[in-house]
Design an enzyme around this catalytic site. Structure first.
Site, mmCIF file in Angstrom:
data_model
loop_
_atom_site.group_PDB
_atom_site.id
_atom_site.type_symbol
_atom_site.label_atom_id
_atom_site.label_comp_id
_atom_site.label_asym_id
_atom_site.label_seq_id
_atom_site.Cartn_x
_atom_site.Cartn_y
_atom_site.Cartn_z
ATOM 1 N N GLY A 109 -4.024 59.744 -11.485
ATOM 2 C CA GLY A 109 -4.786 60.979 -11.360
ATOM 3 C C GLY A 109 -5.951 61.113 -12.312
ATOM 4 N N SER A 110 -6.107 62.315 -12.856
ATOM 5 C CA SER A 110 -7.312 62.691 -13.598
ATOM 6 C C SER A 110 -7.501 61.947 -14.904
ATOM 7 C CB SER A 110 -7.293 64.197 -13.872
ATOM 8 O OG SER A 110 -7.305 64.917 -12.657
ATOM 9 N N THR A 111 -6.517 61.164 -15.336
ATOM 10 C CA THR A 111 -6.731 60.348 -16.540
ATOM 11 C C THR A 111 -7.836 59.321 -16.306
ATOM 12 O OG1 THR A 111 -4.976 58.816 -15.855
ATOM 13 C CG2 THR A 111 -4.358 60.623 -17.338
ATOM 14 N N PHE A 112 -8.198 59.075 -15.031
ATOM 15 C CA PHE A 112 -9.268 58.129 -14.713
ATOM 16 C C PHE A 112 -10.659 58.753 -14.862
ATOM 17 C CE2 PHE A 112 -6.264 55.142 -13.720
ATOM 18 C CZ PHE A 112 -6.708 54.059 -12.974
ATOM 19 N N LYS A 113 -10.752 60.063 -14.919
ATOM 20 C CA LYS A 113 -12.063 60.710 -14.947
ATOM 21 C C LYS A 113 -12.904 60.324 -16.158
ATOM 22 C CE LYS A 113 -10.481 64.516 -12.052
ATOM 23 N NZ LYS A 113 -9.985 65.903 -12.003
#
Length: 591
Positions: free
Chosen positions: A303-307
Protein backbone atom coordinates in the site's frame (compact mmCIF):
# COMPACT_ATOMS: atom_id res chain seq x y z
CA UNK A 1 75.73 -129.76 18.45
CA UNK A 2 75.06 -127.63 15.48
CA UNK A 3 77.37 -124.74 14.62
CA UNK A 4 76.04 -121.19 15.22
CA UNK A 5 74.39 -119.38 12.32
CA UNK A 6 77.02 -116.65 12.46
CA UNK A 7 80.65 -116.73 13.22
CA UNK A 8 81.78 -115.68 16.67
CA UNK A 9 82.27 -111.88 16.86
CA UNK A 10 80.12 -111.19 13.84
CA UNK A 11 77.19 -108.68 14.19
CA UNK A 12 73.94 -109.09 12.23
CA UNK A 13 74.17 -106.21 9.80
CA UNK A 14 70.46 -105.84 9.14
CA UNK A 15 69.45 -105.62 12.80
CA UNK A 16 72.23 -103.20 13.66
CA UNK A 17 71.35 -100.92 10.80
CA UNK A 18 67.62 -100.93 11.74
CA UNK A 19 68.31 -100.07 15.35
CA UNK A 20 70.59 -97.27 14.34
CA UNK A 21 67.95 -95.83 11.99
CA UNK A 22 65.31 -96.05 14.70
CA UNK A 23 67.60 -94.25 17.12
CA UNK A 24 68.27 -91.52 14.60
CA UNK A 25 64.56 -90.98 13.97
CA UNK A 26 63.89 -90.69 17.70
CA UNK A 27 66.72 -88.24 18.12
CA UNK A 28 65.50 -86.14 15.22
CA UNK A 29 61.92 -86.07 16.56
CA UNK A 30 63.12 -84.98 19.98
CA UNK A 31 65.24 -82.31 18.40
CA UNK A 32 62.29 -80.98 16.34
CA UNK A 33 60.07 -80.96 19.45
CA UNK A 34 62.71 -79.10 21.42
CA UNK A 35 63.11 -76.57 18.62
CA UNK A 36 59.37 -75.99 18.38
CA UNK A 37 59.16 -75.56 22.13
CA UNK A 38 61.97 -73.05 22.01
CA UNK A 39 60.27 -71.15 19.17
CA UNK A 40 56.98 -70.98 21.08
CA UNK A 41 58.76 -69.85 24.24
CA UNK A 42 60.66 -67.30 22.19
CA UNK A 43 57.47 -65.92 20.64
CA UNK A 44 55.74 -65.65 24.04
CA UNK A 45 58.84 -64.04 25.50
CA UNK A 46 58.98 -61.55 22.64
CA UNK A 47 55.27 -60.71 22.96
CA UNK A 48 55.71 -60.27 26.69
CA UNK A 49 58.71 -58.03 26.22
CA UNK A 50 56.86 -55.95 23.62
CA UNK A 51 53.85 -55.61 25.91
CA UNK A 52 56.07 -54.63 28.80
CA UNK A 53 57.91 -52.13 26.66
CA UNK A 54 54.58 -50.68 25.46
CA UNK A 55 53.31 -50.34 29.01
CA UNK A 56 56.51 -48.59 30.06
CA UNK A 57 56.35 -46.34 27.00
CA UNK A 58 52.73 -45.34 27.62
CA UNK A 59 53.52 -44.74 31.25
CA UNK A 60 56.15 -42.22 30.25
CA UNK A 61 54.61 -40.59 27.15
CA UNK A 62 50.87 -41.22 27.51
CA UNK A 63 48.59 -42.72 24.84
CA UNK A 64 48.91 -41.53 21.27
CA UNK A 65 45.99 -39.55 19.87
CA UNK A 66 44.67 -40.42 16.44
CA UNK A 67 43.81 -37.56 14.11
CA UNK A 68 40.32 -36.20 14.74
CA UNK A 69 39.75 -37.91 18.07
CA UNK A 70 40.76 -34.90 20.13
CA UNK A 71 38.48 -32.55 18.23
CA UNK A 72 35.61 -35.00 18.63
CA UNK A 73 36.08 -34.84 22.38
CA UNK A 74 36.61 -31.10 22.71
CA UNK A 75 34.24 -29.54 20.17
CA UNK A 76 30.53 -30.12 19.56
CA UNK A 77 29.25 -32.09 16.59
CA UNK A 78 27.49 -28.94 15.38
CA UNK A 79 28.80 -25.42 15.86
CA UNK A 80 27.12 -22.74 17.91
CA UNK A 81 25.13 -19.83 16.54
CA UNK A 82 25.53 -16.60 18.48
CA UNK A 83 24.21 -13.07 18.15
CA UNK A 84 26.42 -10.10 17.26
CA UNK A 85 27.47 -9.74 20.91
CA UNK A 86 28.30 -13.42 21.43
CA UNK A 87 25.06 -14.39 23.18
CA UNK A 88 24.30 -18.05 22.33
CA UNK A 89 21.20 -18.57 20.21
CA UNK A 90 21.75 -22.23 19.29
CA UNK A 91 24.18 -24.71 20.79
CA UNK A 92 24.79 -28.40 21.35
CA UNK A 93 23.59 -29.81 24.65
CA UNK A 94 24.41 -33.24 26.07
CA UNK A 95 21.37 -34.89 27.55
CA UNK A 96 20.02 -38.30 28.53
CA UNK A 97 17.26 -40.07 26.63
CA UNK A 98 15.00 -42.89 27.79
CA UNK A 99 15.38 -45.89 25.48
CA UNK A 100 13.60 -49.24 25.55
CA UNK A 101 15.84 -52.20 24.63
CA UNK A 102 13.76 -55.40 24.38
CA UNK A 103 16.93 -57.52 23.90
CA UNK A 104 18.57 -56.38 27.10
CA UNK A 105 18.06 -59.84 28.57
CA UNK A 106 19.61 -62.83 26.76
CA UNK A 107 16.68 -65.07 27.67
CA UNK A 108 13.13 -64.64 28.86
CA UNK A 109 11.20 -61.40 29.16
CA UNK A 110 13.02 -58.10 28.75
CA UNK A 111 11.20 -56.68 31.77
CA UNK A 112 11.46 -57.77 35.38
CA UNK A 113 7.98 -56.45 36.12
CA UNK A 114 4.90 -56.37 33.94
CA UNK A 115 4.61 -53.64 31.26
CA UNK A 116 1.78 -52.04 33.23
CA UNK A 117 3.88 -51.90 36.41
CA UNK A 118 6.84 -50.44 34.56
CA UNK A 119 4.57 -47.91 32.85
CA UNK A 120 3.16 -46.82 36.21
CA UNK A 121 6.68 -46.40 37.54
CA UNK A 122 7.67 -44.26 34.58
CA UNK A 123 4.54 -42.12 34.84
CA UNK A 124 5.45 -41.31 38.45
CA UNK A 125 8.66 -39.85 37.06
CA UNK A 126 7.17 -38.36 33.87
CA UNK A 127 3.48 -37.59 34.58
CA UNK A 128 2.82 -36.31 31.05
CA UNK A 129 3.46 -39.71 29.41
CA UNK A 130 0.47 -41.55 27.95
CA UNK A 131 -0.03 -44.79 29.92
CA UNK A 132 -1.70 -46.82 27.18
CA UNK A 133 0.88 -45.79 24.61
CA UNK A 134 3.65 -46.60 27.05
CA UNK A 135 2.29 -50.07 27.82
CA UNK A 136 2.02 -50.77 24.09
CA UNK A 137 5.66 -49.87 23.54
CA UNK A 138 6.84 -51.90 26.53
CA UNK A 139 4.83 -54.93 25.39
CA UNK A 140 6.32 -54.92 21.91
CA UNK A 141 9.66 -56.34 20.85
CA UNK A 142 10.63 -53.15 19.01
CA UNK A 143 13.35 -50.91 20.47
CA UNK A 144 12.67 -47.20 20.57
CA UNK A 145 12.60 -43.95 22.50
CA UNK A 146 10.18 -43.66 25.38
CA UNK A 147 11.23 -40.09 25.99
CA UNK A 148 13.94 -37.78 24.74
CA UNK A 149 15.94 -35.27 26.76
CA UNK A 150 15.58 -36.29 30.39
CA UNK A 151 17.36 -34.75 33.35
CA UNK A 152 20.17 -36.63 35.16
CA UNK A 153 18.08 -36.87 38.33
CA UNK A 154 15.26 -38.44 36.30
CA UNK A 155 17.75 -40.91 34.82
CA UNK A 156 18.67 -41.90 38.39
CA UNK A 157 15.00 -42.46 39.20
CA UNK A 158 14.63 -44.66 36.12
CA UNK A 159 17.70 -46.63 37.22
CA UNK A 160 16.05 -47.18 40.62
CA UNK A 161 13.20 -49.05 38.89
CA UNK A 162 15.64 -51.93 38.33
CA UNK A 163 14.71 -52.63 34.72
CA UNK A 164 17.73 -53.52 32.52
CA UNK A 165 15.65 -52.90 29.39
CA UNK A 166 15.26 -49.21 30.31
CA UNK A 167 18.41 -47.56 29.09
CA UNK A 168 19.33 -43.90 29.18
CA UNK A 169 22.08 -43.18 26.66
CA UNK A 170 23.67 -39.76 26.67
CA UNK A 171 23.13 -37.97 23.38
CA UNK A 172 23.88 -34.61 21.81
CA UNK A 173 20.82 -32.50 21.05
CA UNK A 174 20.34 -29.02 19.61
CA UNK A 175 19.30 -26.54 22.27
CA UNK A 176 17.94 -23.02 21.79
CA UNK A 177 18.49 -21.19 25.10
CA UNK A 178 16.28 -18.26 24.08
CA UNK A 179 13.28 -20.51 23.41
CA UNK A 180 11.04 -19.33 20.58
CA UNK A 181 12.83 -16.00 20.23
CA UNK A 182 14.23 -15.53 16.70
CA UNK A 183 12.88 -18.93 15.65
CA UNK A 184 12.04 -17.53 12.22
CA UNK A 185 15.71 -16.61 11.85
CA UNK A 186 17.29 -19.72 13.36
CA UNK A 187 15.05 -22.54 12.13
CA UNK A 188 15.70 -25.91 13.78
CA UNK A 189 17.61 -29.20 13.45
CA UNK A 190 15.69 -32.37 12.60
CA UNK A 191 16.13 -35.84 14.11
CA UNK A 192 18.77 -36.66 11.48
CA UNK A 193 20.92 -33.72 12.54
CA UNK A 194 20.14 -31.64 9.45
CA UNK A 195 19.33 -27.93 9.65
CA UNK A 196 15.83 -27.05 8.51
CA UNK A 197 14.65 -23.58 7.46
CA UNK A 198 16.35 -20.54 8.88
CA UNK A 199 20.07 -20.12 9.40
CA UNK A 200 20.40 -23.70 10.64
CA UNK A 201 19.76 -24.76 7.04
CA UNK A 202 21.69 -21.89 5.45
CA UNK A 203 24.76 -22.62 7.61
CA UNK A 204 24.37 -26.41 7.70
CA UNK A 205 27.69 -27.23 5.98
CA UNK A 206 29.53 -24.53 7.87
CA UNK A 207 28.21 -25.61 11.27
CA UNK A 208 29.22 -29.25 10.71
CA UNK A 209 32.65 -28.53 9.21
CA UNK A 210 35.76 -28.85 11.44
CA UNK A 211 36.24 -25.09 11.44
CA UNK A 212 32.55 -24.36 11.97
CA UNK A 213 32.33 -26.76 14.88
CA UNK A 214 35.20 -25.01 16.62
CA UNK A 215 34.11 -21.43 15.84
CA UNK A 216 30.55 -20.14 16.29
CA UNK A 217 28.59 -18.62 13.44
CA UNK A 218 28.01 -14.96 14.31
CA UNK A 219 24.72 -13.39 13.23
CA UNK A 220 23.94 -9.70 12.81
CA UNK A 221 20.99 -10.18 15.18
CA UNK A 222 21.08 -8.42 18.56
CA UNK A 223 19.03 -10.62 20.87
CA UNK A 224 18.05 -7.62 23.03
CA UNK A 225 16.65 -5.77 20.01
CA UNK A 226 15.06 -8.99 18.75
CA UNK A 227 13.35 -9.50 22.10
CA UNK A 228 11.97 -5.95 22.14
CA UNK A 229 10.65 -6.21 18.58
CA UNK A 230 8.93 -9.56 19.18
CA UNK A 231 7.43 -8.30 22.43
CA UNK A 232 5.95 -5.15 20.91
CA UNK A 233 4.73 -6.93 17.78
CA UNK A 234 3.04 -9.49 20.01
CA UNK A 235 1.31 -6.73 21.96
CA UNK A 236 0.18 -5.03 18.78
CA UNK A 237 -1.07 -8.32 17.38
CA UNK A 238 -3.07 -8.99 20.55
CA UNK A 239 -4.51 -5.47 20.77
CA UNK A 240 -5.70 -5.51 17.16
CA UNK A 241 -6.58 -9.24 17.11
CA UNK A 242 -4.51 -9.66 13.97
CA UNK A 243 -3.86 -13.07 12.42
CA UNK A 244 -0.15 -12.44 12.29
CA UNK A 245 2.58 -9.86 12.52
CA UNK A 246 5.98 -9.23 10.99
CA UNK A 247 8.80 -6.85 11.67
CA UNK A 248 12.41 -6.12 10.80
CA UNK A 249 15.06 -3.69 12.06
CA UNK A 250 17.82 -2.90 9.58
CA UNK A 251 21.06 -0.92 9.77
CA UNK A 252 20.69 1.64 6.96
CA UNK A 253 24.45 1.92 6.32
CA UNK A 254 25.44 -1.76 6.27
CA UNK A 255 22.30 -3.78 5.48
CA UNK A 256 22.75 -5.80 8.68
CA UNK A 257 19.51 -7.10 10.19
CA UNK A 258 19.39 -6.37 13.92
CA UNK A 259 16.03 -8.10 14.39
CA UNK A 260 13.61 -10.07 12.26
CA UNK A 261 10.34 -11.40 13.63
CA UNK A 262 7.44 -13.38 12.23
CA UNK A 263 4.49 -14.05 14.54
CA UNK A 264 2.97 -16.31 15.65
CA UNK A 265 6.24 -18.15 16.15
CA UNK A 266 7.23 -21.68 17.19
CA UNK A 267 9.60 -23.28 19.68
CA UNK A 268 12.60 -24.82 17.87
CA UNK A 269 13.27 -26.96 20.95
CA UNK A 270 9.91 -28.72 20.44
CA UNK A 271 8.86 -28.47 16.80
CA UNK A 272 5.33 -29.76 16.16
CA UNK A 273 3.89 -30.97 12.83
CA UNK A 274 1.33 -28.16 13.00
CA UNK A 275 4.21 -25.66 13.00
CA UNK A 276 5.08 -26.71 9.47
CA UNK A 277 1.81 -27.79 7.86
CA UNK A 278 -1.73 -26.45 8.11
CA UNK A 279 -5.07 -27.80 6.94
CA UNK A 280 -6.74 -26.74 3.69
CA UNK A 281 -9.44 -24.97 5.69
CA UNK A 282 -6.82 -22.93 7.56
CA UNK A 283 -5.15 -22.03 4.27
CA UNK A 284 -8.47 -20.85 2.82
CA UNK A 285 -8.88 -18.57 5.82
CA UNK A 286 -5.59 -16.88 5.00
CA UNK A 287 -3.51 -18.56 7.70
CA UNK A 288 0.07 -19.76 7.28
CA UNK A 289 2.09 -22.24 9.39
CA UNK A 290 3.97 -20.89 12.38
CA UNK A 291 7.21 -21.90 10.73
CA UNK A 292 6.43 -19.74 7.69
CA UNK A 293 8.49 -16.55 7.60
CA UNK A 294 6.24 -13.56 6.88
CA UNK A 295 9.21 -11.19 6.56
CA UNK A 296 11.13 -12.96 3.80
CA UNK A 297 8.79 -15.58 2.32
CA UNK A 298 5.36 -13.93 2.21
CA UNK A 299 4.66 -11.22 -0.37
CA UNK A 300 2.11 -8.47 0.24
CA UNK A 301 0.75 -5.40 -1.44
CA UNK A 302 2.16 -2.91 1.03
CA UNK A 303 0.00 0.00 0.00
CA UNK A 304 0.87 3.61 0.74
CA UNK A 305 4.36 2.81 2.03
CA UNK A 306 5.29 2.94 -1.68
CA UNK A 307 4.27 6.59 -2.07
CA UNK A 308 7.55 8.05 -0.73
CA UNK A 309 9.43 5.83 -3.22
CA UNK A 310 7.34 7.24 -6.07
CA UNK A 311 7.93 10.82 -4.90
CA UNK A 312 11.68 10.18 -4.60
CA UNK A 313 11.79 8.76 -8.14
CA UNK A 314 9.96 11.84 -9.43
CA UNK A 315 12.35 14.20 -7.61
CA UNK A 316 15.32 12.38 -9.11
CA UNK A 317 13.78 12.40 -12.60
CA UNK A 318 13.04 16.10 -12.40
CA UNK A 319 9.27 15.75 -12.91
CA UNK A 320 8.88 17.38 -9.51
CA UNK A 321 10.88 20.58 -9.26
CA UNK A 322 8.65 22.71 -7.06
CA UNK A 323 7.16 21.28 -3.86
CA UNK A 324 4.55 24.04 -3.89
CA UNK A 325 3.03 22.74 -7.12
CA UNK A 326 -0.49 21.38 -6.75
CA UNK A 327 -2.23 18.44 -8.46
CA UNK A 328 -5.96 17.65 -8.66
CA UNK A 329 -7.12 15.54 -5.69
CA UNK A 330 -10.52 14.64 -7.09
CA UNK A 331 -11.33 11.05 -8.17
CA UNK A 332 -9.26 10.06 -11.20
CA UNK A 333 -10.90 8.03 -13.96
CA UNK A 334 -8.62 5.83 -16.07
CA UNK A 335 -10.64 3.77 -18.52
CA UNK A 336 -13.23 1.86 -16.50
CA UNK A 337 -11.20 2.20 -13.31
CA UNK A 338 -11.56 5.03 -10.77
CA UNK A 339 -8.81 6.02 -8.33
CA UNK A 340 -10.06 7.79 -5.23
CA UNK A 341 -8.92 8.72 -1.73
CA UNK A 342 -10.13 7.51 1.64
CA UNK A 343 -11.37 11.00 2.49
CA UNK A 344 -12.03 14.22 0.65
CA UNK A 345 -8.86 16.30 0.99
CA UNK A 346 -9.98 19.21 -1.13
CA UNK A 347 -9.63 19.99 -4.79
CA UNK A 348 -5.82 19.90 -4.95
CA UNK A 349 -2.73 18.93 -2.95
CA UNK A 350 0.98 19.61 -3.07
CA UNK A 351 3.67 16.93 -2.54
CA UNK A 352 3.86 17.43 1.22
CA UNK A 353 0.08 17.35 1.61
CA UNK A 354 -0.04 14.26 -0.59
CA UNK A 355 2.25 12.34 1.75
CA UNK A 356 0.74 13.74 4.95
CA UNK A 357 -2.81 12.84 3.85
CA UNK A 358 -1.67 9.75 1.91
CA UNK A 359 -3.49 10.66 -1.28
CA UNK A 360 -3.86 7.96 -3.93
CA UNK A 361 -5.12 10.34 -6.61
CA UNK A 362 -2.24 12.81 -6.46
CA UNK A 363 0.33 10.00 -6.23
CA UNK A 364 -1.24 8.56 -9.39
CA UNK A 365 -0.87 11.95 -11.13
CA UNK A 366 2.80 12.13 -10.06
CA UNK A 367 3.42 8.61 -11.37
CA UNK A 368 1.64 9.39 -14.62
CA UNK A 369 4.05 12.26 -15.26
CA UNK A 370 7.03 10.13 -14.20
CA UNK A 371 6.05 7.34 -16.58
CA UNK A 372 6.05 3.58 -16.24
CA UNK A 373 9.55 3.08 -17.61
CA UNK A 374 11.22 5.32 -15.04
CA UNK A 375 9.15 4.05 -12.11
CA UNK A 376 9.87 0.45 -13.11
CA UNK A 377 13.59 1.19 -13.37
CA UNK A 378 13.56 2.65 -9.84
CA UNK A 379 11.80 -0.43 -8.49
CA UNK A 380 14.30 -2.69 -10.25
CA UNK A 381 17.20 -0.70 -8.75
CA UNK A 382 15.64 -1.41 -5.35
CA UNK A 383 15.56 -5.15 -6.27
CA UNK A 384 11.77 -5.25 -6.06
CA UNK A 385 11.73 -7.66 -9.00
CA UNK A 386 13.89 -10.29 -7.29
CA UNK A 387 13.73 -12.51 -4.26
CA UNK A 388 14.89 -10.64 -1.14
CA UNK A 389 18.63 -10.54 -0.60
CA UNK A 390 19.22 -12.48 2.61
CA UNK A 391 20.83 -15.79 3.58
CA UNK A 392 17.58 -17.47 4.66
CA UNK A 393 16.51 -20.29 2.32
CA UNK A 394 12.81 -19.29 2.36
CA UNK A 395 12.56 -16.20 0.15
CA UNK A 396 9.37 -15.28 -1.65
CA UNK A 397 9.38 -14.13 -5.26
CA UNK A 398 7.59 -10.79 -5.77
CA UNK A 399 4.42 -10.54 -7.81
CA UNK A 400 6.05 -8.35 -10.43
CA UNK A 401 4.27 -6.91 -13.51
CA UNK A 402 6.38 -7.95 -16.49
CA UNK A 403 6.80 -6.13 -19.75
CA UNK A 404 6.00 -2.47 -20.24
CA UNK A 405 3.81 -0.95 -17.58
CA UNK A 406 0.69 0.65 -19.04
CA UNK A 407 -0.65 3.89 -17.63
CA UNK A 408 -3.04 2.35 -15.09
CA UNK A 409 -0.46 -0.17 -13.87
CA UNK A 410 2.06 2.62 -13.31
CA UNK A 411 -0.48 4.57 -11.28
CA UNK A 412 -1.51 1.68 -9.03
CA UNK A 413 2.07 0.53 -8.40
CA UNK A 414 2.87 4.09 -7.36
CA UNK A 415 0.63 3.75 -4.31
CA UNK A 416 1.45 0.12 -3.55
CA UNK A 417 -1.13 -1.93 -5.45
CA UNK A 418 -0.55 -4.30 -8.32
CA UNK A 419 2.87 -5.27 -6.97
CA UNK A 420 3.53 -7.58 -4.01
CA UNK A 421 6.85 -7.77 -2.17
CA UNK A 422 8.13 -8.92 1.21
CA UNK A 423 8.53 -6.61 4.23
CA UNK A 424 12.29 -7.10 3.86
CA UNK A 425 12.14 -5.60 0.35
CA UNK A 426 10.46 -2.57 1.90
CA UNK A 427 13.08 -2.27 4.66
CA UNK A 428 15.96 -2.23 2.16
CA UNK A 429 14.12 0.33 0.00
CA UNK A 430 13.56 2.68 2.95
CA UNK A 431 17.22 2.34 3.93
CA UNK A 432 18.05 3.66 0.44
CA UNK A 433 15.58 6.53 0.87
CA UNK A 434 17.26 7.85 4.02
CA UNK A 435 20.93 6.80 3.93
CA UNK A 436 21.99 9.07 1.06
CA UNK A 437 20.44 7.02 -1.73
CA UNK A 438 22.50 3.78 -1.65
CA UNK A 439 20.84 0.34 -1.88
CA UNK A 440 22.65 -2.53 -0.14
CA UNK A 441 21.60 -6.16 0.23
CA UNK A 442 20.23 -7.18 3.61
CA UNK A 443 22.27 -9.72 5.54
CA UNK A 444 22.00 -11.83 8.69
CA UNK A 445 25.78 -12.06 9.01
CA UNK A 446 27.65 -9.66 11.26
CA UNK A 447 29.87 -7.54 9.04
CA UNK A 448 33.22 -6.01 9.80
CA UNK A 449 33.67 -2.46 8.46
CA UNK A 450 35.79 -3.79 5.60
CA UNK A 451 33.04 -6.24 4.62
CA UNK A 452 30.25 -3.69 4.11
CA UNK A 453 29.29 -3.77 0.41
CA UNK A 454 29.58 -0.57 -1.61
CA UNK A 455 26.02 -1.00 -2.84
CA UNK A 456 24.54 0.90 -5.77
CA UNK A 457 23.15 4.37 -6.03
CA UNK A 458 19.39 4.58 -6.53
CA UNK A 459 18.62 8.15 -5.43
CA UNK A 460 20.79 11.25 -5.35
CA UNK A 461 22.04 12.48 -2.00
CA UNK A 462 19.89 15.61 -2.42
CA UNK A 463 16.74 13.54 -2.98
CA UNK A 464 17.54 11.40 0.06
CA UNK A 465 17.98 14.53 2.19
CA UNK A 466 14.62 15.84 1.03
CA UNK A 467 12.92 12.49 1.74
CA UNK A 468 14.24 12.55 5.31
CA UNK A 469 12.42 15.85 5.79
CA UNK A 470 9.20 14.60 4.21
CA UNK A 471 9.15 11.34 6.19
CA UNK A 472 9.72 13.24 9.42
CA UNK A 473 6.82 15.57 8.62
CA UNK A 474 4.47 12.64 7.98
CA UNK A 475 5.10 11.51 11.57
CA UNK A 476 4.96 15.03 13.00
CA UNK A 477 1.81 16.19 11.20
CA UNK A 478 0.20 13.38 9.25
CA UNK A 479 -0.92 9.76 9.29
CA UNK A 480 2.16 8.65 11.23
CA UNK A 481 1.64 10.72 14.37
CA UNK A 482 1.06 7.68 16.55
CA UNK A 483 4.55 6.44 15.63
CA UNK A 484 6.29 9.50 17.06
CA UNK A 485 8.63 8.68 19.96
CA UNK A 486 9.73 11.89 21.77
CA UNK A 487 13.44 12.56 21.40
CA UNK A 488 14.09 9.90 18.73
CA UNK A 489 13.08 11.92 15.62
CA UNK A 490 11.12 9.16 13.92
CA UNK A 491 10.09 9.49 10.29
CA UNK A 492 8.00 7.09 8.25
CA UNK A 493 4.90 6.24 6.31
CA UNK A 494 1.71 4.26 6.88
CA UNK A 495 0.34 1.76 4.42
CA UNK A 496 -2.99 -0.08 4.55
CA UNK A 497 -3.86 -2.36 1.65
CA UNK A 498 -6.71 -4.75 1.03
CA UNK A 499 -5.66 -8.37 0.62
CA UNK A 500 -6.45 -9.99 -2.71
CA UNK A 501 -8.78 -12.99 -2.78
CA UNK A 502 -10.92 -15.03 -5.12
CA UNK A 503 -12.82 -12.63 -7.37
CA UNK A 504 -10.99 -9.48 -6.29
CA UNK A 505 -9.85 -7.66 -3.18
CA UNK A 506 -11.27 -8.57 0.23
CA UNK A 507 -12.40 -5.23 1.61
CA UNK A 508 -12.47 -6.43 5.21
CA UNK A 509 -8.99 -8.01 5.16
CA UNK A 510 -6.16 -5.50 5.42
CA UNK A 511 -2.39 -5.62 5.62
CA UNK A 512 -1.40 -2.66 7.81
CA UNK A 513 2.24 -1.57 7.64
CA UNK A 514 4.36 1.20 9.04
CA UNK A 515 7.82 1.81 7.56
CA UNK A 516 9.98 4.01 9.79
CA UNK A 517 13.53 5.25 10.22
CA UNK A 518 15.26 7.02 13.09
CA UNK A 519 16.77 9.42 14.03
CA UNK A 520 15.91 11.42 10.93
CA UNK A 521 18.66 14.03 11.41
CA UNK A 522 21.16 11.16 11.07
CA UNK A 523 19.30 7.96 10.14
CA UNK A 524 20.75 4.79 11.60
CA UNK A 525 17.98 2.20 11.52
CA UNK A 526 14.87 1.30 9.57
CA UNK A 527 12.02 -0.33 11.49
CA UNK A 528 9.15 -2.11 9.74
CA UNK A 529 6.03 -3.22 11.63
CA UNK A 530 3.23 -5.06 9.83
CA UNK A 531 -0.10 -6.47 11.03
CA UNK A 532 -1.84 -9.14 8.97
CA UNK A 533 -5.62 -8.71 9.01
CA UNK A 534 -5.97 -6.52 12.12
CA UNK A 535 -9.48 -6.06 13.48
CA UNK A 536 -11.10 -2.89 14.74
CA UNK A 537 -11.01 -3.23 18.53
CA UNK A 538 -11.52 -0.92 21.46
CA UNK A 539 -7.73 -0.70 21.86
CA UNK A 540 -7.41 0.61 18.28
CA UNK A 541 -10.48 2.87 18.48
CA UNK A 542 -12.25 0.35 16.25
CA UNK A 543 -9.93 1.23 13.36
CA UNK A 544 -8.09 -1.33 11.23
CA UNK A 545 -5.60 0.89 9.41
CA UNK A 546 -1.86 1.16 10.01
CA UNK A 547 -2.12 4.51 11.76
CA UNK A 548 -3.98 2.80 14.61
CA UNK A 549 -2.23 -0.56 15.01
CA UNK A 550 1.22 -0.64 13.32
CA UNK A 551 2.29 2.94 14.05
CA UNK A 552 1.90 2.49 17.86
CA UNK A 553 4.24 -0.52 17.66
CA UNK A 554 6.93 1.79 16.28
CA UNK A 555 6.20 4.32 19.01
CA UNK A 556 6.78 1.66 21.69
CA UNK A 557 9.70 -0.24 20.19
CA UNK A 558 11.96 2.68 19.21
CA UNK A 559 12.46 3.98 22.80
CA UNK A 560 13.27 0.41 23.87
CA UNK A 561 15.91 -0.29 21.25
CA UNK A 562 17.37 3.20 20.82
CA UNK A 563 19.48 3.23 24.01
CA UNK A 564 20.58 -0.37 23.37
CA UNK A 565 21.96 0.78 20.02
CA UNK A 566 23.63 3.89 21.38
CA UNK A 567 20.89 6.36 20.42
CA UNK A 568 19.70 8.33 23.44
CA UNK A 569 16.57 10.49 23.37
CA UNK A 570 17.26 14.16 22.79
CA UNK A 571 14.28 16.50 22.46
CA UNK A 572 16.55 19.46 21.76
CA UNK A 573 17.48 18.08 18.34
CA UNK A 574 15.50 17.46 15.16
CA UNK A 575 15.87 17.58 11.42
CA UNK A 576 15.57 21.04 9.93
CA UNK A 577 12.21 21.41 8.16
CA UNK A 578 12.00 25.19 8.26
CA UNK A 579 11.85 25.49 4.46
CA UNK A 580 8.88 23.10 4.32
CA UNK A 581 6.81 24.44 7.21
CA UNK A 582 5.01 27.02 5.03
CA UNK A 583 3.63 24.08 3.01
CA UNK A 584 2.09 22.34 6.03
CA UNK A 585 -1.70 22.25 5.65
CA UNK A 586 -4.01 23.55 8.32
CA UNK A 587 -5.65 20.15 8.86
CA UNK A 588 -4.32 16.63 9.01
CA UNK A 589 -5.71 13.24 8.18
CA UNK A 590 -5.24 9.74 9.39
CA UNK A 591 -5.09 6.76 7.09
Amino acid sequence: MNAPAFPIGAIPTTVSTGRRKLFNVRQQSLLVAKMRTLWILGVFTLVGLLALFRILYLGVTGPSVRGGDLSDLLVPQRGEIVDRNGVPLAREFRTYSLWFNPKAMSAGSALVHTPAQVADGLIRIFPDLDRDELIAKLSSDKPGYLRKSILPEDANKVHALGEPALEYPQEATRFYPQGSMAASVLGYVDTFGKGQVGMEQAFDKQLTSPEGRANPAVLSIDFRVQSALEDELGKGMALSKAKGAAGVILDVDTGEILALASLPSFDPNHVQPSDLVITEEQARDGNVPRGFNRVTNQVYELGSTFKPITVAAALDAGTITDLRRRWPATPLHVGKFTIHDLHNYGSSLNVLETLIHSSNTVTAHIADELGGERLKKTMESLAMNQRPYVELPARGFPLWPRGEWPRLRTMTVAYGHGIAVTPLHLASAYASLVNGGIWRPATLKKLEPSQVPAGRRVFTAATSARMRQLLRMIVSYGTGRKADAPGFRVGGKTGSAEKPGVGGYRKHSLVATFAAAFPMDRPRYVVIAMMDEPQGTEATSFQRTAAWNSAPVIQRVVPRIGPLLGIMPDETRDIDISDLKPLIPAGTAEE
